[in-house]
Write an enzyme that holds these catalytic residues in place. Sequence first.
Site, PDB file in Angstrom:
ATOM      1  N   LYS A  64      -5.927  10.496   0.365  1.00  0.00           N
ATOM      2  CA  LYS A  64      -6.022   9.154   0.929  1.00  0.00           C
ATOM      3  C   LYS A  64      -7.198   8.453   0.263  1.00  0.00           C
ATOM      4  O   LYS A  64      -8.338   8.883   0.398  1.00  0.00           O
ATOM      5  CB  LYS A  64      -6.219   9.223   2.444  1.00  0.00           C
ATOM      6  N   ALA A  86     -13.978   0.535   5.702  1.00  0.00           N
ATOM      7  CA  ALA A  86     -14.340  -0.045   4.410  1.00  0.00           C
ATOM      8  C   ALA A  86     -13.448  -1.227   4.055  1.00  0.00           C
ATOM      9  O   ALA A  86     -13.770  -1.989   3.132  1.00  0.00           O
ATOM     10  CB  ALA A  86     -14.251   1.018   3.324  1.00  0.00           C
ATOM     11  N   LYS A 132      -5.384  -2.394  15.272  1.00  0.00           N
ATOM     12  CA  LYS A 132      -4.934  -1.646  16.442  1.00  0.00           C
ATOM     13  C   LYS A 132      -5.893  -1.861  17.624  1.00  0.00           C
ATOM     14  O   LYS A 132      -7.108  -2.006  17.449  1.00  0.00           O
ATOM     15  CB  LYS A 132      -4.826  -0.161  16.109  1.00  0.00           C
ATOM     16  N   ASP A 141     -19.596   3.251  12.661  1.00  0.00           N
ATOM     17  CA  ASP A 141     -18.276   3.533  12.119  1.00  0.00           C
ATOM     18  C   ASP A 141     -17.487   2.235  11.972  1.00  0.00           C
ATOM     19  O   ASP A 141     -17.026   1.655  12.955  1.00  0.00           O
ATOM     20  CB  ASP A 141     -17.528   4.501  13.041  1.00  0.00           C
ATOM     21  N   GLU A 154       0.831  -1.205   0.000  1.00  0.00           N
ATOM     22  CA  GLU A 154       0.000   0.000   0.000  1.00  0.00           C
ATOM     23  C   GLU A 154       0.865   1.253   0.000  1.00  0.00           C
ATOM     24  O   GLU A 154       2.061   1.196   0.315  1.00  0.00           O
ATOM     25  CB  GLU A 154      -0.918   0.007   1.218  1.00  0.00           C
TER      26      GLU A 154
END
Length: 294
Positions: A82, A137, A155, A134, A21
């Site tokens: 982003k 994706a 995390k 929340d 990435e």
Amino acid sequence: MRVKPEVQEALAAGRPVVALESTIIAHGLPRPDNLRVAREIEAVVRAHGAVPATIAILAGEVHIGLEDAALEALAASGEVAKCGVRDLPAVLARGEDGATTVAATSHLAERAGIRVFATGGLGGVHRGAASTFDESADLGTLARVGICVVCAGVKSILDIPATLERLETLNVTVLGYGTDTFPAFYLQSSGVPITWRVDSPQGVADVLRAREEVGAPGSVVVANPLDEPMDADLHDRVLREGLEAAAAAGVTGRDVTPFLLERFHSQTEGESLRANVRLVLRNATLAAQIAAAL
């Protein structure tokens, strides 16, 4: 889509390729460390027999694999969007630069024919998601694409049990690499058990082949714990104080995660950054080994 010749040749010949990435370069690490680490990640992939393919959007064009000059420009620029999957059409249409998240990298890597992807950690279900809805994706994308993602879990600032429940619901296979519990990024273990464990790159490759043979949907997540985790007492103290500070400041919803991450960076005297770099390099190593085993 522009595929770097080295990557294109490797894919055509059936040689191992590992997708990487670009969000970690443009947004995840401070300058100038980001460029140094980006080069180290690619070098680790090469050292273990695979071709690195860092994915990014440059001037409105998807790039699968970056030349060093492009990598340097991406690391130096402060004007890089982003990009999740939903952002790709807008960034491409406007001819802008974009750094790809786990979701976007997975999507583009699969389109390019790359089967293995190394990252730091996945996005997941956020604390309080029952009221905020929340959720990263990343999870929905991993349910749709068929790629192997090597990561250090998620995390600890996220809701880890809820994240694993969502991955199960979405038919994403989760493998613990040398562990029976799900890692928590900076920590080796979240304490949450994983159903399936593998102990070698060949073991992961066997699962990936079986997935293809049976036509199982979704990705395979390989959860690779950090070998030298952050001090647990320091981690727990910073997390506890961060949650208290967020509540006192009225920080809620999607703003909680960046608030807590900034606390980790500022309150651990660089320990969280060092752990982040170590785990990304470990994941790149394992991803290259899995790609070679395939």
